[in-house]
Write an enzyme that holds these catalytic residues in place. Structure first.
Site, PDB file in Angstrom:
ATOM      1  N   ASP A 176      -0.473  -2.866  -2.153  1.00  0.00           N
ATOM      2  CA  ASP A 176      -1.815  -2.278  -2.075  1.00  0.00           C
ATOM      3  C   ASP A 176      -1.975  -0.881  -2.661  1.00  0.00           C
ATOM      4  OD1 ASP A 176      -1.755  -4.575  -0.580  1.00  0.00           O
ATOM      5  OD2 ASP A 176      -2.281  -3.644   1.319  1.00  0.00           O
ATOM      6  N   TYR A 217       4.285   3.563   2.530  1.00  0.00           N
ATOM      7  CA  TYR A 217       3.925   2.183   2.225  1.00  0.00           C
ATOM      8  C   TYR A 217       4.517   1.702   0.899  1.00  0.00           C
ATOM      9  CZ  TYR A 217       0.316  -1.421   3.405  1.00  0.00           C
ATOM     10  OH  TYR A 217      -0.378  -2.539   3.765  1.00  0.00           O
ATOM     11  N   TRP A 218       3.696   1.410  -0.104  1.00  0.00           N
ATOM     12  CA  TRP A 218       4.227   0.862  -1.352  1.00  0.00           C
ATOM     13  C   TRP A 218       4.522   1.947  -2.389  1.00  0.00           C
ATOM     14  CZ3 TRP A 218       6.153  -3.838  -1.644  1.00  0.00           C
ATOM     15  CH2 TRP A 218       5.691  -4.821  -0.746  1.00  0.00           C
ATOM     16  N   GLU A 221       8.580  -3.727   8.890  1.00  0.00           N
ATOM     17  CA  GLU A 221       7.770  -4.037   7.710  1.00  0.00           C
ATOM     18  C   GLU A 221       8.416  -3.456   6.452  1.00  0.00           C
ATOM     19  OE1 GLU A 221       3.814  -2.478   8.131  1.00  0.00           O
ATOM     20  OE2 GLU A 221       2.981  -3.739   6.533  1.00  0.00           O
TER      21      GLU A 221
HETATM   22  C1  2M8 Z   1      -0.348  -5.426   3.625  1.00  0.00           C
HETATM   23  O1  2M8 Z   1      -1.700  -5.572   3.226  1.00  0.00           O
HETATM   24  C2  2M8 Z   1      -2.801  -5.719   4.129  1.00  0.00           C
HETATM   25  C3  2M8 Z   1      -4.002  -6.146   3.302  1.00  0.00           C
HETATM   26  O2  2M8 Z   1      -3.768  -7.407   2.741  1.00  0.00           O
HETATM   27  C4  2M8 Z   1      -3.114  -4.432   4.885  1.00  0.00           C
HETATM   28  O3  2M8 Z   1      -2.473  -3.397   4.678  1.00  0.00           O
HETATM   29  O4  2M8 Z   1      -4.019  -4.483   5.734  1.00  0.00           O
HETATM   30  C5  2M8 Z   1       0.505  -5.620   2.351  1.00  0.00           C
HETATM   31  O5  2M8 Z   1       1.823  -5.194   2.552  1.00  0.00           O
HETATM   32  C6  2M8 Z   1       0.479  -7.081   1.922  1.00  0.00           C
HETATM   33  O6  2M8 Z   1       1.331  -7.295   0.855  1.00  0.00           O
HETATM   34  C7  2M8 Z   1       0.864  -8.006   3.092  1.00  0.00           C
HETATM   35  O7  2M8 Z   1       0.694  -9.329   2.711  1.00  0.00           O
HETATM   36  C8  2M8 Z   1       0.010  -7.707   4.345  1.00  0.00           C
HETATM   37  C9  2M8 Z   1       0.481  -8.476   5.581  1.00  0.00           C
HETATM   38  O8  2M8 Z   1       1.870  -8.299   5.757  1.00  0.00           O
HETATM   39  O9  2M8 Z   1       0.036  -6.318   4.651  1.00  0.00           O
END
Ligand code: 2M8
Length: 458
Positions: free
Chosen positions: A174, A370-371, A418
């Protein structure tokens, strides 16, 4: 190790959510009950890949539930919502997708990286029950193929071989620094106050978790503004792909697309659907070619492209996405050595706990956010499977084995989280290395997958 596999399975058991919708009972796994209380597309594809080694029925159920909310145009959404769950923002009430819903099954309106085809092929080839095998072919394969038709038709209208994604959430990574520049196409001043106040009032991730490790407020304004725009365009993807201010040819998304077509083509060949197999193989080949052309010969990085205007521009950020073309076998042999050197460079990606999601030397690198730096089991999995493709290279295979060991011991040492500090605790001295939400399903599923997969002769 055996104990950790048991712990992984118990996390997957605890994260099950059972629900009856439209008269059918679904059993699905949520990513983490601490925040992500619905079903996510590429998370669940991953869950099924691990579950199939220990419980074939549950792997089937995971995929069965995942395809249940497929839209008429073929889209499989990023989120399939569970009723009565309020913790997650944005929940079903913010998407305006009611008219696309399959009866009682509500979904978000965007998709996620197409890991589903890879997962389907893996689950199919590892399922021993004849009954489940035939259910996979009859009840799930047609929907996976319809999803691929949707992606090819709506996301590659110019037939470039590369699909377009229209929201950072579609990329799965994201707040990757790769999206900083394309997101600048959305000026904060142009975002209506109504959208900003929704975020201000209802955003919950930064309250349930340390805001330092989550995306920023401006990111969320932009994420929700895109949802607002797509809703105003009635979720018409002919319009969305043409007009979205965020429109990107993502290297990671397209590498998975390429490999998913290869994997499905193999399944189709084994059941004598040769014409369909050829069609998907053709898509894989054209994507591989297009990915090859995205390699910058000077830096060796594969570059995403911003296609939101008539003049596409390359995106310069240096991240883990550059290793995904290994999975698509789009790294030519002559270039493989430099890709492997970049991967194993301790000053870039091969940190104490590799693989950092953003290069250590990048100005955007942040070990907590995060990313933008942390190490994630899911991206490690793709690097591992990408290296496996280079079977003739002893160097690639030894890096793969080392990364398998390091990924398993990272999870063993710190638990099923995570994501993790790539510098192994250095970012927060005295505090634990794991980051984000806990009891995380895909970290558990990947633990199971890697433990069993490395015992297979492949
Ligand atoms: C994260 O994304 C969600 C939105 O889709 C969020 O932050 O609310 C990301 O790491 C995504 O890649 C992942 O699929 C999701 C659920 O683990 O979380």
């Amino acid at each position: 190790m055996v104990e950790s596999v048991q712990r992984a399975i118990s996390i997957l058991d605890k994260n099950v959510y059972q629900v009856t919708l439209n008269g059918t009972t679904y059993r699905r796994t949520v990513p983490s009950k601490e925040f992500y209380v619905h079903q996510w597309l590429w998370d669940s594809a991953t869950h099924a890949m691990g579950l199939v080694y220990v419980d074939e029925q549950r792997a089937f159920d995971e995929l069965f539930s995942l395809v249940s909310g497929q839209w008429e145009n073929g889209l499989i959404a990023q989120i399939t919502f569970n009723p009565n769950e309020k913790k997650y923002f944005p929940g079903p009430e913010y998407w305006g997708t009611e008219k696309c819903a399959t009866g009682e099954i509500k979904t978000s309106g965007i998709t996620q990286p197409p890991l589903l085809g890879i997962s389907f092929a893996h689950v199919f080839s590892h399922t021993h029950s004849k009954k489940l095998q035939s259910r996979l072919l009859l009840e799930i394969l047609p929907k996976v193929l319809k999803y691929h038709d949707y992606l090819k038709d709506y996301r590659d209208p110019e037939n470039s071989g590369l699909l377009t994604v229209v929201h950072p959430w579609e990329t799965g990574l994201d707040n990757s620094p790769r999206w900083d520049k394309p997101l600048q196409n959305i000026k904060l001043a142009d975002i209506p106050d109504s959208v900003k106040s929704l975020v201000n009032r209802y955003r919950s991730d930064d309250k349930l978790s340390d805001p330092r490790v989550r995306p920023g407020l401006d990111d969320y304004y932009r994420y929700m503004y895109l949802v607002h725009l797509f809703k105003s365009w009635n979720w018409d993807y002919r319009v969305i792909v043409k007009k979205s201010p965020f429109a990107v040819k993502d290297i990671l998304f397209n590498s998975l697309w390429c490999e998913a077509n290869e994997a499905l083509a193999k399944v189709l060949t084994t059941i004598d659907r040769n014409d369909d197999a050829l069609r998907l193989k053709g898509w894989a080949d054209e994507t591989r070619q297009a990915l090859r052309a995205r390699r910058d010969p000077v830096t060796g990085y594969f570059r995403d492209q911003d296609v939101s205007s008539a003049t596409p521009t390359d995106i310069g950020a240096n991240t883990i996405a550059t290793f995904l073309p290994l999975l698509a076998e789009a790294v030519d042999e002559k270039d493989a050595a430099s890709t492997l050197s970049l991967l194993t460079d301790p000053a870039q990606f091969w940190t104490k706990t590799p693989v950092a999601s953003t290069a250590l030397s990048a100005k955007e690198f942040d070990p907590l956010k995060y990313w933008r730096g942390p190490t994630w089991p899911i991206t490690n999995l793709f690097v591992i499977e990408g290296l496996r493709k280079y079977a003739k290279s002893p160097r690639a295979q030894s890096i793969r084995k080392e990364l398998e060991d390091k990924t398993l011991s990272m999870i063993d040492a710190h638990g099923f989280f995570e994501y993790y500090d790539p510098q192994n605790g250095a970012a927060r001295p005295g505090k634990p290395t794991p980051l984000g939400f806990g009891s995380f399903s895909w970290s558990a599923a990947i633990y199971v997958y890697l433990t069993y997969r490395r015992k297979e002769v492949v």
